[in-house]
Each structure stands twice: as structure tokens, then as C-alpha cells.
Design an enzyme around this catalytic site. Structure first.
Site, short mmCIF file in Angstrom:
data_model
loop_
_atom_site.label_atom_id
_atom_site.label_comp_id
_atom_site.label_asym_id
_atom_site.label_seq_id
_atom_site.Cartn_x
_atom_site.Cartn_y
_atom_site.Cartn_z
N LYS A 116 48.64 29.82 38.61
CA LYS A 116 48.09 29.27 39.85
C LYS A 116 48.36 27.77 39.98
O LYS A 116 48.53 27.27 41.10
CB LYS A 116 46.59 29.58 39.93
CG LYS A 116 46.34 31.10 40.06
CD LYS A 116 44.89 31.48 39.85
CE LYS A 116 44.07 31.31 41.10
NZ LYS A 116 42.69 31.82 40.89
N LYS A 158 39.48 25.90 37.42
CA LYS A 158 40.06 27.22 37.62
C LYS A 158 41.09 27.54 36.53
O LYS A 158 41.90 26.68 36.17
CB LYS A 158 40.76 27.30 38.99
CG LYS A 158 39.78 27.20 40.17
CD LYS A 158 40.54 27.18 41.49
CE LYS A 158 40.42 28.48 42.24
NZ LYS A 158 41.01 28.39 43.61
N GLU A 274 47.03 33.29 49.92
CA GLU A 274 45.61 33.08 50.22
C GLU A 274 45.35 31.61 50.52
O GLU A 274 45.87 30.72 49.85
CB GLU A 274 44.75 33.54 49.03
CG GLU A 274 44.90 35.03 48.76
CD GLU A 274 43.88 35.57 47.76
OE1 GLU A 274 43.60 36.78 47.82
OE2 GLU A 274 43.38 34.80 46.91
N ARG A 292 51.81 41.12 44.86
CA ARG A 292 51.62 42.56 44.74
C ARG A 292 50.99 43.08 46.03
O ARG A 292 50.65 42.29 46.91
CB ARG A 292 50.65 42.83 43.58
CG ARG A 292 49.34 42.03 43.78
CD ARG A 292 48.26 42.46 42.83
NE ARG A 292 47.16 41.52 42.78
CZ ARG A 292 46.09 41.54 43.56
NH1 ARG A 292 45.97 42.46 44.51
NH2 ARG A 292 45.12 40.65 43.42
N ARG A 338 34.65 48.13 51.56
CA ARG A 338 34.91 48.63 50.21
C ARG A 338 33.67 49.38 49.72
O ARG A 338 32.58 48.79 49.65
CB ARG A 338 35.20 47.48 49.24
CG ARG A 338 36.47 46.72 49.55
CD ARG A 338 36.87 45.89 48.32
NE ARG A 338 37.89 44.91 48.67
CZ ARG A 338 38.62 44.25 47.77
NH1 ARG A 338 38.42 44.45 46.48
NH2 ARG A 338 39.52 43.38 48.15
P1 ADP Z 1 42.77 41.82 46.19
O1 ADP Z 1 43.24 40.42 45.89
O2 ADP Z 1 43.83 42.82 46.38
O3 ADP Z 1 41.65 41.87 47.13
P2 ADP Z 1 41.09 42.04 43.92
O4 ADP Z 1 40.93 40.58 43.65
O5 ADP Z 1 39.95 42.87 44.35
O6 ADP Z 1 42.29 42.31 44.85
O7 ADP Z 1 41.76 42.66 42.62
C1 ADP Z 1 42.24 43.97 42.62
C2 ADP Z 1 42.08 44.50 41.24
O8 ADP Z 1 42.86 43.74 40.35
C3 ADP Z 1 40.67 44.41 40.71
O9 ADP Z 1 40.45 45.53 39.89
C4 ADP Z 1 40.68 43.12 39.91
O10 ADP Z 1 39.69 43.13 38.90
C5 ADP Z 1 42.06 43.16 39.32
N1 ADP Z 1 42.67 41.86 39.04
C6 ADP Z 1 43.18 41.00 39.94
N2 ADP Z 1 43.71 39.93 39.33
C7 ADP Z 1 43.55 40.10 38.01
C8 ADP Z 1 43.90 39.34 36.83
N3 ADP Z 1 44.56 38.18 36.87
N4 ADP Z 1 43.55 39.85 35.64
C9 ADP Z 1 42.91 41.02 35.55
N5 ADP Z 1 42.57 41.78 36.62
C10 ADP Z 1 42.88 41.34 37.82
P1 ADP Z 2 41.25 34.81 42.28
O1 ADP Z 2 42.60 34.58 41.66
O2 ADP Z 2 40.22 35.16 41.31
O3 ADP Z 2 41.33 35.68 43.48
P2 ADP Z 2 41.06 32.52 44.09
O4 ADP Z 2 41.66 31.21 43.74
O5 ADP Z 2 41.76 33.36 45.07
O6 ADP Z 2 40.82 33.35 42.76
O7 ADP Z 2 39.58 32.27 44.58
C1 ADP Z 2 38.67 33.34 44.74
C2 ADP Z 2 37.56 32.91 45.69
O8 ADP Z 2 36.86 31.77 45.16
C3 ADP Z 2 38.03 32.45 47.07
O9 ADP Z 2 38.20 33.53 47.94
C4 ADP Z 2 36.87 31.55 47.49
O10 ADP Z 2 35.75 32.30 47.92
C5 ADP Z 2 36.50 30.87 46.19
N1 ADP Z 2 37.24 29.61 46.02
C6 ADP Z 2 38.42 29.45 45.37
N2 ADP Z 2 38.83 28.17 45.42
C7 ADP Z 2 37.91 27.48 46.11
C8 ADP Z 2 37.75 26.10 46.51
N3 ADP Z 2 38.63 25.17 46.16
N4 ADP Z 2 36.65 25.78 47.23
C9 ADP Z 2 35.74 26.70 47.57
N5 ADP Z 2 35.83 28.00 47.23
C10 ADP Z 2 36.89 28.41 46.51
MG MG Z 3 42.40 35.31 45.19
#
Ligand code: ADP
Ligand code: ADP
Ligand code: MG
Length: 454
Positions: A116, A158, A274, A292, A338
């Protein structure tokens, strides 16, 4: 076209991939753990290979077992779905080295965007705004404290390799950063196998808006945006397309920035960029890319009429995109609920069980993606997603009315599910008027719990 496709996943997405393959005339192989031998995917696929015991590290995360199943079945391609190995660059590389086709971008792209911190740098280089934060990974606490002065508090620590809403910690001041930084590093190491972390300013009252793209290696197009601000523990619960927060000019700017970034990567396959959107200032900031298919992809399919999983398979087979951007039109509004095996009345306690009675909603604009059947035992080993109910209407109001009806028409007994949560959400004025941000659902659940305790 692909000759035979092995599905390295389970649950609803395995069923979804089989359907897409079938519509293109591609025979399918379900790679299942022992716990999934009687799954719907196993029943529907042309062939089934048991790749190992229930535990994911011995089955769905076991690259060698998956490659062996591909070789034994004569598959020429592997679709990784989401989660598991879908964003694992080493797996994509091993698939290619075995002379097979990985349905997704190449290992180098996955590596670059899966990290990231590296993805942020790539976005900046393509001229896409990112959340103010550290230029990259932070060596140590001193570097973090120095950097935090520029970034400003509150901020998020993060994990570079994080995902699924995990690996994110908040710090409101330097003291908290001192305490949280080493914990974040340790947790990242344990959960993702890397202790690399970076900082990002915490954007208050942000909306999560993401852009779906498809690329063929030369050209990319977008399929507009999805809004996924209704989250619990940073995990999406309810999603919609398009976002009600954007005006036409904002939509255009956001979506074209995603195409620019995808084209700068020479992206091949389906991907999602995103962003966080600040509805007060109208600014948007890239946060990460998922290389993906995503869980909530159906809402984009509903509003564009494009089958994303079929498109992934065509691109993997070497086809070029069949559309120019102008061919892709946004029609109406779609939303996805969901349905998880979790009890919203008991703090979302997991509740796997056996499906007793099952009835899905039907009718115009209604779609259900699920791997359930009556008598099916939901295994406790995996993700709790049971089904996605997706509805489409000519506008947001019609989509909401159809969603309400769809919930009323659903029967699912044998375990507690998040169905009631969606009834509450649909009835909530903030949801109806799209006045929400990524913190709204958590706040609302906390209020509700407080009322229930009185
Ligand atoms: P989306 O981004 O498609 O909405 P989610 O964040 O809900 O997806 O993730 C989809 C699935 O992948 C979930 O089961 C989540 O726990 C898993 N997942 C996503 N990223 C990772 C990661 N870096 N490591 C392990 N599991 C992950
Ligand atoms: P993941 O890889 O687990 O999906 P993301 O970076 O996409 O992680 O962040 C997951 C969620 O966390 C976002 O959808 C948002 O709700 C929150 N988030 C992430 N970064 C920020 C930020 N800089 N400020 C506020 N909320 C955040
Ligand atoms: Mg995300």
C-alpha cells in the site's frame, strides 16, 4: 478462449466464477478443502479436486496443492477470486512459471499495488491525489514521530501489506503514536508477514468511494464508482452504485483519475481503486488498489450491464477490451446487502450452522449471489459471508423499495444472520438520504447498543 479453469476459492465467489465460465463455454474445476467437499461450487463444477484439510493454510492458501490440482485436472488457467491468494504476487508468479494463466494482473503489478505504501507512490507519480501521509514505509518510531509533525494528528498507522479492514490503528497525538507504533509493527508482522507500516492523516467524516476499472494491458476503462461508506470495523456492509454524494463533474474527475492510474500501470484485468471523498471540500484521495475482483462487484454490473467476471476471463485469454469509454453507460441505481452468519443483536457474534429453510427473493431487478442450499452446513473455518442480495432500480428510490421487498421475501433459518441489520439500514433516514460517512454505522450501532442496555 481458456480451455479449462480451476477455481482457487470457495463460497459465493466460486459459484459466481463457475457461472461466468459456463456462459463462455469453459469447463471448470473446483479446488475444495475437505470442509467444502459438499459445497455448491463442488456440486456445480465439472470436476472437483480436494486440495487439503479445512484450515485455509493447508488448502486455499496452499499454492503447491492448487498447482498440483491444476496439473492433475489439465486446467490451463486459475481464477483466484478474492481473499486467499488473490493478491499474492508469489502465487501469480508460480502459476505463470507452471505455464498456466493467472486470471488477474501479472505478479509485478500485484506486488507494486499490493504494497500500500508503494501504491501511494505510484498514484502520486500518475498525478492522482493521495491522503497526506508518509512518503513511504517508516524505518522506526523516531522517523514516524518526525513525519507525524507534517502529516498532522489524528493519523492512522497502516500496514503496507494490510487488507480486509485489518492492520490499521489510530493515533490522536505523539504519545499515542509512541505507544501504538510498535504494536502496529508487531501486529502487521504477525498478520501479514511484514512489519512495514506507513502513516496517513485520518480524514474525518470521509466517504469511501471506489472506481471499478478493466484494463487489457494497453487501454483501461472505468465502470463508474461504488460507494461503500457503511462499514463496521472498516469492513463493508452495504454498498451502492453510483454514489449519491458525487455530482457529474466530481464523478468524471474521480473516474478518469482511476483510468489514468490503471493505464500508467499497463493494467490487465479487473481492478478497483479505492478513494476517500471529503464531501465538504469535494476533494478525493486515493487510498489503495485491489488487484482482484471485489465482493461488491455486482452493483457495478447492474448499473452498466457488463459482466465483470466474464470480462476477466476474456482478458486473461488475451482478448482486448471491446468497449471505448463512451460505450459504457450508467443506468439507474443498484445496492448490495451483505448477508453474514453473524448475530447483529449480539455484537455480530459468529453464528455458523445448518441452513434449515431457504427462500430467495425474485422479480425485476433482483439478484442473489450465494452458495447456500437447504441442509447446507456453513463451515466455521472461513469468512462469514452467506449471500449478497443485490437490487437494481431506475433510480435510488426504486432500488430502495425493491431492496425492502427483497428482504421481506427472503427466508433463511438455521442461524442468526445480518438480514435484520439491513432492514434497519433501509428504514434509516440517514441511509435513505445518503447522509453518511465511514463512521456513521459504528456510531449508530453504539447508540443502539446503549439504548438496548437501558
Ligand atoms: P472487498 O474489498 O472486495 O470489499 P473485503 O475487504 O471484504 O473485500 O475482502 C474480501 C475478502 O478478502 C475477505 O474475506 C477479507 O477478509 C479478505 N482479505 C482482503 N484482503 C486481505 C489481506 N490482505 N489479507 C488477508 N485477507 C484479506
Ligand atoms: P483495507 O486494505 O483493509 O481495505 P483501506 O486502506 O482500504 O484498508 O481502508 C479501509 C477503511 O478504513 C476505509 O474504507 C475507511 O473507512 C478507513 N480508512 C482508511 N484510511 C483512512 C484515512 N486516511 N482516514 C479515514 N479513514 C480511513
Ligand atoms: Mg480497502
Amino acid at each position: 478462449m481458456l480451455k479449462k479453469l480451476l477455481i482457487a476459492n470457495r463460497g459465493e465467489i466460486a459459484v459466481r466464477i463457475i457461472r461466468a465460465a459456463r456462459s463462455l463455454g469453459i469447463p471448470t474445476v473446483a479446488a475444495c478443502s475437505e470442509a467444502d467437499a459438499d459445497s455448491l461450487a463442488a456440486r456445480q463444477a465439472d470436476e472437483v479436486y480436494i486440495i487439503g484439510p479445512a484450515r485455509a493454510d493447508r488448502s486455499y492458501l496452499n499454492a503447491e496443492a492448487l498447482l498440483q490440482a491444476a496439473r492433475d485436472s489439465g486446467a490451463d488457467s486459475i481464477h483466484p477470486g478474492y481473499g486467499f491468494l488473490s493478491e499474492n504476487a508469489a502465487f501469480a508468479e508460480a502459476v505463470a512459471d507452471a505455464g498456466l494463466i493467472f486470471v488477474g494482473p501479472d505478479a509485478q503489478t500485484i506486488r507494486r499495488m499490493g504494497d500500500k505504501a508503494e501504491a501511494r507512490r505510484t498514484a502520486m507519480a500518475a498525478g492522482v491525489p493521495v491522503v497526506p501521509g508518509s512518503p513511504g514505509e517508516l524505518e522506526n518510531l523516531d522517523a514516524a514521530l518526525r513525519c507525524a509533525e507534517d502529516v498532522g494528528y489524528p493519523l492512522l498507522i497502516k500496514a503496507s501489506a494490510g487488507g480486509g479492514g485489518r492492520g490499521i490503528r489510530i493515533a490522536h497525538d505523539a504519545d499515542e503514536l509512541r505507544r501504538e507504533f510498535p504494536i502496529a509493527q508487531r501486529e502487521a508482522q504477525a498478520a501479514f508477514g511484514s512489519d512495514a507500516v506507513y502513516l496517513e492523516r485520518f480524514i474525518r467524516q470521509a466517504r469511501h468511494i471506489e472506481v471499478q476499472i478493466l484494463g487489457d494491458g494497453e487501454r483501461a476503462v472505468h465502470l463508474f464508482e461504488r460507494e461503500c461508506s457503511l462499514q463496521r470495523r472498516r469492513q463493508k456492509v452495504f454498498e451502492e452504485a453510483p454514489s449519491a454524494a458525487l455530482n457529474g463533474a466530481q464523478r468524471e474527475a474521480l473516474c478518469t483519475s482511476a483510468v489514468r492510474l490503471a493505464e500508467s500501470l499497463g493494467y490487465r484485468g479487473a481492478g478497483t481503486l479505492e478513494y476517500l471523498f471529503d464531501s465538504h471540500s469535494g476533494e478525493f484521495f486515493f487510498i489503495e488498489m485491489n488487484t482482484r475482483i471485489q465482493v461488491e462487484h455486482p452493483v457495478s454490473e447492474m448499473v452498466t450491464g457488463i459482466d465483470l467476471v466474464q470480462s476477466m476471463l476474456r482478458i486473461a485469454a488475451g482478448e482486448k477490451l471491446e468497449w471505448s469509454q463512451e460505450d459504457i453507460r450508467l443506468e439507474g441505481a443498484a445496492l448490495e446487502m451483505r448477508i453474514n452468519a453473524e448475530d447483529p443483536e449480539r455484537n455480530f457474534f459468529p453464528s455458523p450452522g445448518v441452513v434449515e429453510s431457504l427462500g430467495w427473493p425474485q422479480g425485476e431487478g433482483v439478484r442473489v449471489d450465494s452458495h447456500l442450499y437447504p441442509g447446507y452446513r456453513v463451515p466455521a473455518y472461513y469468512d462469514s459471508l452467506l449471500a449478497k442480495i443485490i437490487v437494481h432500480g431506475k433510480d435510488r428510490a426504486e432500488a430502495f423499495a425493491r431492496a425492502q421487498q427483497a428482504l421481506e421475501d427472503t427466508t433463511l433459518t438455521g442461524m442468526a444472520t445480518t438480514l435484520p441489520l439491513h432492514s434497519w439500514l433501509l428504514a434509516d433516514p440517514r441511509v435513505q438520504s445518503a447522509q453518511f460517512d465511514t463512521g456513521t454505522l459504528e456510531t449508530w450501532l453504539a447508540e443502539r447498543a446503549a439504548v438496548a442496555e437501558v
